[in-house]
Structures are given as structure tokens and as C-alpha cells.
Design an enzyme around this catalytic site. Structure first.
Site, PDB file in Angstrom:
ATOM      1  N   LYS A   7     -13.795  -1.226  21.892  1.00  0.00           N
ATOM      2  CA  LYS A   7     -14.318   0.729  21.551  1.00  0.00           C
ATOM      3  C   LYS A   7     -14.682   1.582  20.615  1.00  0.00           C
ATOM      4  CE  LYS A   7     -10.940   0.015  25.300  1.00  0.00           C
ATOM      5  NZ  LYS A   7      -9.738   1.364  26.319  1.00  0.00           N
ATOM      6  N   GLY A   8     -13.628   0.587  19.759  1.00  0.00           N
ATOM      7  CA  GLY A   8     -13.244   1.491  18.197  1.00  0.00           C
ATOM      8  C   GLY A   8     -14.614   2.503  17.448  1.00  0.00           C
ATOM      9  N   GLU A  46     -19.021  -1.617  13.075  1.00  0.00           N
ATOM     10  CA  GLU A  46     -17.885  -1.755  13.626  1.00  0.00           C
ATOM     11  C   GLU A  46     -17.282  -0.143  12.377  1.00  0.00           C
ATOM     12  OE1 GLU A  46     -15.389  -2.784  14.798  1.00  0.00           O
ATOM     13  OE2 GLU A  46     -15.044  -5.173  14.402  1.00  0.00           O
ATOM     14  N   ASP A  47     -16.100  -0.403  13.555  1.00  0.00           N
ATOM     15  CA  ASP A  47     -14.783   1.375  12.517  1.00  0.00           C
ATOM     16  C   ASP A  47     -14.491   0.694  11.372  1.00  0.00           C
ATOM     17  OD1 ASP A  47     -13.857  -1.100  14.256  1.00  0.00           O
ATOM     18  OD2 ASP A  47     -13.112   0.683  15.350  1.00  0.00           O
ATOM     19  N   ASP A  84     -10.885  -5.375   9.534  1.00  0.00           N
ATOM     20  CA  ASP A  84      -9.557  -6.151   8.741  1.00  0.00           C
ATOM     21  C   ASP A  84      -9.199  -7.242   8.397  1.00  0.00           C
ATOM     22  OD1 ASP A  84      -6.913  -6.209   8.596  1.00  0.00           O
ATOM     23  OD2 ASP A  84      -5.860  -6.001  10.597  1.00  0.00           O
ATOM     24  N   VAL A 121      -4.550   2.785  10.656  1.00  0.00           N
ATOM     25  CA  VAL A 121      -5.543   4.353  11.238  1.00  0.00           C
ATOM     26  C   VAL A 121      -5.970   4.950  11.807  1.00  0.00           C
ATOM     27  CG1 VAL A 121      -6.198   3.977   8.444  1.00  0.00           C
ATOM     28  CG2 VAL A 121      -7.283   3.656  10.809  1.00  0.00           C
TER      29      VAL A 121
HETATM   30  O1  PRP Z   1     -11.089  -7.743  11.384  1.00  0.00           O
HETATM   31  P1  PRP Z   1     -10.791  -7.589  12.623  1.00  0.00           P
HETATM   32  O2  PRP Z   1      -9.124  -8.243  11.686  1.00  0.00           O
HETATM   33  O3  PRP Z   1     -11.432  -8.267  13.698  1.00  0.00           O
HETATM   34  O4  PRP Z   1     -10.083  -6.479  13.042  1.00  0.00           O
HETATM   35  C1  PRP Z   1     -10.791  -5.281  13.125  1.00  0.00           C
HETATM   36  C2  PRP Z   1     -11.249  -4.914  14.792  1.00  0.00           C
HETATM   37  O5  PRP Z   1     -10.000  -4.381  15.180  1.00  0.00           O
HETATM   38  C3  PRP Z   1      -9.434  -3.485  15.677  1.00  0.00           C
HETATM   39  O6  PRP Z   1     -10.445  -3.598  17.036  1.00  0.00           O
HETATM   40  P2  PRP Z   1      -9.174  -4.103  18.266  1.00  0.00           P
HETATM   41  O7  PRP Z   1      -9.941  -5.327  18.645  1.00  0.00           O
HETATM   42  O8  PRP Z   1      -8.265  -3.609  18.696  1.00  0.00           O
HETATM   43  O9  PRP Z   1     -10.242  -3.380  19.684  1.00  0.00           O
HETATM   44  P3  PRP Z   1     -11.010  -1.880  19.714  1.00  0.00           P
HETATM   45  O10 PRP Z   1     -12.193  -1.682  18.771  1.00  0.00           O
HETATM   46  O11 PRP Z   1     -11.128  -1.792  21.331  1.00  0.00           O
HETATM   47  O12 PRP Z   1      -9.456  -1.018  19.427  1.00  0.00           O
HETATM   48  C4  PRP Z   1     -10.966  -2.407  14.972  1.00  0.00           C
HETATM   49  O13 PRP Z   1     -11.974  -1.380  16.134  1.00  0.00           O
HETATM   50  C5  PRP Z   1     -12.264  -3.627  15.291  1.00  0.00           C
HETATM   51  O14 PRP Z   1     -12.772  -4.053  15.482  1.00  0.00           O
HETATM   52  O1  HPA Z   2      -5.632   0.811  11.849  1.00  0.00           O
HETATM   53  C1  HPA Z   2      -6.116   0.102  12.229  1.00  0.00           C
HETATM   54  N1  HPA Z   2      -6.359   0.593  13.519  1.00  0.00           N
HETATM   55  C2  HPA Z   2      -6.586   0.104  14.153  1.00  0.00           C
HETATM   56  N2  HPA Z   2      -6.850  -0.815  15.277  1.00  0.00           N
HETATM   57  C3  HPA Z   2      -6.232  -1.985  14.151  1.00  0.00           C
HETATM   58  N3  HPA Z   2      -6.539  -3.422  14.068  1.00  0.00           N
HETATM   59  C4  HPA Z   2      -6.323  -3.276  12.874  1.00  0.00           C
HETATM   60  N4  HPA Z   2      -6.475  -2.460  11.611  1.00  0.00           N
HETATM   61  C5  HPA Z   2      -6.445  -1.892  12.714  1.00  0.00           C
END
Ligand code: PRP
Ligand code: HPA
Length: 298
Positions: free
Chosen positions: A161-162, A217-218, A221, A272
């Protein structure tokens, strides 16, 4: 009537009075403030709005000269104020006492290279790292860079969703005749606890073979999510795959599996939230990106 902004006010003032030092503008604003105080003490209520406007006009000019719009800054600050807890002083003003706290007891356990800390105390929403205005400027800059590299029809794939907000803003800033699709990726296990290998929870609804793909991607990491998606689309025969992320969490770079092609901002923050990004599913709706302060880490 013209709807004034910090820019229109600053342009008018510079034409009328010439360039100004910030110190001179602050001193003049203080004088205008004194006049406002005098209007109040003399009961001259008719001139109050006009005296307050004189102060605001100077503040607009100061804001613009330093790259900001005062109205946007007020909106951002009010969004933050509404989230804070306040202690009234008894005279109609008050002080904020603490940021909204979120209980950490329900935190999912985190494993592997993922940088999410396990907290033992309470987390709170911290400072704004990137406000909505700065994000929107940067999104347009990224779109311009992407347009220079990727011509013609592209398939924009946002990662839910991010990246929901970032994808829709970036897509609207791009002038390519684009198709838009979303994927869902989860790195959590079936029991919703341990962070493991990312897997697709929902797929794009169009074929990708032969397509130029922009993965959005948001944040990056570990890079696990993006590298999983790049592998998947490559196996399906995509012609070209580029990756755009709004935030690069620089602390994780040494162990990262993939380097994104386009990066909005770098941050040394550990966690964040805001502008689509969550802290335990909270805060996605905030217009600015905040640091999340995790006071104690195990
Ligand atoms: O580089 P990485 O270690 O893969 O991390 C990055 C991903 O982690 C978070 O998603 P999350 O799995 O928390 O799902 P969300 O987007 O629904 O919040 C973020 O939105 C990225 O999609
Ligand atoms: O900083 C963060 N915020 C939300 N989701 C995440 N997943 C990895 N790092 C983050």
C-alpha cells in the site's frame, strides 16, 4: 480579487522596495505587530484585520525568500498541531505536552536484514522530514528525469500500500502515454508475524512481456521487495524495468539487494511514516513524511 501567495507577495514587494535582508523584514514585522497591539489596546477593532495582514504580508515574503509558501507551511503545521496533545495555559493559549503515542506492544517481530526495530517502549510521531510541498516539487523533478530516459508507452506499476500516493502523484506528473497497474507485496509470514521473503499478494492485471516498466515504491530498505518484483517481471519477459523510490533509507544500503534507478530523497531515519507510508498501519494519510521516534530498541 487576486488570491495572493507568498510568491506573488514577494514579487510585488521586491519590485516596490527592492531586495531585502531577512533581519530587516523581521524587524519590520515586529513594528507591524506593535501597531496591531496598539489597535487592540485602543479598541480600534476596525483596523485589527488590516494590521494583522501587514504582519502576515511580511511573513509571506520571508517564507518565499527562503523557498517556502507560508499558507502551505500553515497547513502542514496545523496538520501536525491537530495530532499533538496540548496543555492549556489558562489564557486561551497553551503548550504541547507530548506527541501522540502509539503502543508498541502489538509490534510484529522482525527478522533478518529488515531494519525495523523491535521496540520495548512507546513510539511517537517525530519531526516532519519532507513536507507535502517539498514532496510535490521532488515528484515533478523525478518525473522530468524519468521522461528523459523512458520515451513513449510505459507500464507504471505501483507497490501497495505504501506507494499508493507516490504512484498516483508520479503518474500524473509523467506525460508518457502510460498504463497504470498495482501489485501487492507482503513480507510477513502467514501468521502475520515474522518478516521474511517478499511474496506477491496481488498481481498486475495486464501482460508485461515486451513492456517498458516503471516500478514505483515508497521506500527502499533491504531492497527485497523491489528485487523480487524485478525478478518476477524479468522472468515474464519485460523489455525494460526501471525502479523509482521516493525514499532511500541509507542505513540499510550496505546490505541492500538492489540500487534503485530514481530516488526522491535520502534519509538516515530508521522508521518513517506519512504520504502512504505506515507505522503499524497508522499515519498513511498524513500529507507530510515524518520520522517515527522509537525510543528504546531491543
Ligand atoms: O526494501 P524492503 O526491505 O523490501 O522494504 C520496503 C517495503 O517495505 C514496506 O512495505 P510493507 O511490507 O511494510 O507494506 P506496505 O507497503 O503495505 O506498508 C515499504 O512500503 C516497501 O514496500
Ligand atoms: O520506515 C519505514 N516505514 C514504513 N515501512 C517500512 N518498511 C521498511 N522501513 C519502513
Amino acid at each position: 480579487m487576486t488570491r495572493e501567495t507568498s510568491r506573488t507577495i514577494a514579487e510585488w514587494a521586491t519590485t516596490a522596495f527592492g531586495p531585502a535582508r531577512a533581519e530587516a523584514l523581521v524587524a519590520r514585522a515586529a513594528t507591524e505587530m506593535d501597531e496591531l497591539r496598539e489597535s487592540l489596546s485602543q479598541g480600534d477593532f476596525d483596523s485589527i484585520a488590516s494590521e494583522a495582514a501587514d504582519v502576515a504580508i511580511l511573513l509571506h515574503r520571508i517564507a518565499h525568500d527562503h523557498g517556502h509558501d507560508l499558507s502551505d507551511a500553515v497547513d502542514a503545521k496545523m496538520a501536525r498541531n491537530r495530532l499533538r496533545r496540548w496543555e492549556p495555559s489558562g489564557d486561551g493559549t497553551g503548550r504541547h505536552v507530548a506527541e501522540p503515542a502509539v503502543a508498541a506492544s502489538a509490534a510484529p517481530a522482525v527478522s533478518g536484514a529488515k531494519s525495523a526495530p523491535v521496540e520495548t517502549g512507546e513510539a511517537r510521531l517525530g519531526d516532519v522530514l519532507f513536507d507535502a510541498k517539498r514532496i510535490s516539487i521532488r515528484v515533478r523533478e523525478l518525473a522530468a528525469a524519468i521522461e528523459r530516459d523512458l520515451e513513449g508507452d510505459i507500464l507504471i506499476v505501483g507497490v501497495l500500500k505504501g506507494a499508493g500516493f507516490f504512484t498516483s502523484d508520479l503518474a500524473r506528473a509523467l506525460r508518457n502515454p502510460a498504463h497504470l497497474a498495482f501489485v501487492g507485496v507482503s513480507s510477513y509470514g502467514m501468521n502475520g508475524s515474522a518478516r521474511g521473503e517478499p511474496r506477491l499478494t496481488s498481481d498486475v492485471d495486464v501482460p508485461v512481456a515486451g513492456r517498458k516498466i516503471l516500478l514505483v515504491e515508497d521506500l527502499v530498505d533491504t531492497g527485497g521487495t523491489l528485487s523480487r518484483l524485478v525478478d518476477t517481471f524479468r522472468q515474464r519477459g519485460a523489455a525494460d524495468i526501471r525502479t523509482a523510490v521516493l525514499l532511500d533509507l541509507v542505513q540499510s544500503r550496505p546490505n541492500r539487494r538492489l540500487t534503485p534507478d530514481y530516488v526522491g530523497f535520502e534519509t538516515s531515519a530508521t522508521w518513517v511514516s506519512g504520504y502512504g507510508i505506515d507505522y503499524k498501519e497508522k499515519y498513511r494519510n498524513l500529507p507530510d513524511i515524518h520520522e517515527v521516534v522509537l525510543p528504546s530498541k531491543a
